[in-house]
Design a protein around this motif. Sequence first.
Motif, PDB file in Angstrom:
ATOM      1  N   GLN A  62       3.706  -8.710  -7.063  1.00  0.00           N
ATOM      2  CA  GLN A  62       3.888  -9.022  -5.495  1.00  0.00           C
ATOM      3  C   GLN A  62       2.303  -9.073  -4.939  1.00  0.00           C
ATOM      4  N   LYS A  63       1.553  -8.140  -5.342  1.00  0.00           N
ATOM      5  CA  LYS A  63       0.271  -7.978  -4.511  1.00  0.00           C
ATOM      6  C   LYS A  63      -0.920  -8.363  -5.441  1.00  0.00           C
ATOM      7  N   GLY A  66      -2.725 -13.848  -4.150  1.00  0.00           N
ATOM      8  CA  GLY A  66      -2.467 -14.641  -3.296  1.00  0.00           C
ATOM      9  C   GLY A  66      -1.321 -14.714  -2.656  1.00  0.00           C
ATOM     10  N   ALA A  67      -0.566 -15.828  -2.534  1.00  0.00           N
ATOM     11  CA  ALA A  67       0.601 -15.701  -1.598  1.00  0.00           C
ATOM     12  C   ALA A  67       1.856 -15.324  -2.573  1.00  0.00           C
ATOM     13  N   ARG A  68       2.612 -14.607  -1.945  1.00  0.00           N
ATOM     14  CA  ARG A  68       3.868 -13.727  -2.601  1.00  0.00           C
ATOM     15  C   ARG A  68       4.983 -14.879  -2.964  1.00  0.00           C
ATOM     16  N   HIS A  69       5.494 -14.862  -3.979  1.00  0.00           N
ATOM     17  CA  HIS A  69       6.665 -15.593  -4.500  1.00  0.00           C
ATOM     18  C   HIS A  69       7.698 -14.969  -5.332  1.00  0.00           C
TER      19      HIS A  69
END
Length: 200
Positions: A62-63, A66-69
């Motif tokens: 999750q962390k 970059g972007a969370r997917h």
Amino acid sequence: MELAVIGSGKALQVNDSVFAREFNEDLVHQVVVAFRNAGRAGTKAQLSRSDMSGTTKKFKKQKGGGARHGDYRAPIFVGGGRAFAARPRSFAQKVNRKMYRAAVAAILSELNRQGRLKVVDAFEIEQPKTRELVAKLKSLEVSRPLIVTESGTEALYLAARNLPFVQVRDVQGLDPVALVGATEVVMTAEAVKKVEEWLA
């Protein structure tokens, strides 16, 4: 008003509301578009992210990345689902019966004003031969006609089948798209009477 019957020297008395109506372009356009739309299948379908097959496993932490997917089925990924997926739907548009009849009458009136509506006593051929039909059309000086009869014979349908841009319809099968697309309209006297009963 009167319509001249080709080849007989007679004139056919017809209703002004059907064959001398004012042309309403907006109404005709609306009815033609609605008629064409009614024939559309409307079966286009695409997959949204919920329709896609594949794992829903989270593919990275999750962390820190970059972007969370959550999964690869999201629309931003190649091979992912469609963001606003198309769904099967009906393209039908409501057209009142009065509007439909008024549009057909307006088209017939405009054809008559332009000299593209030809009335004959009868339109029959003995055998289902294309050359016989071609000779008959040549005598009437028409090239891409819509032939409207009170009840078309099989021989006439078969003779016209191989001719491009030549259509044969009975009164029950008459529609605004066929009338608009025809260069000339050839109608029998009986068909004119039936159309008049229908539209008057």
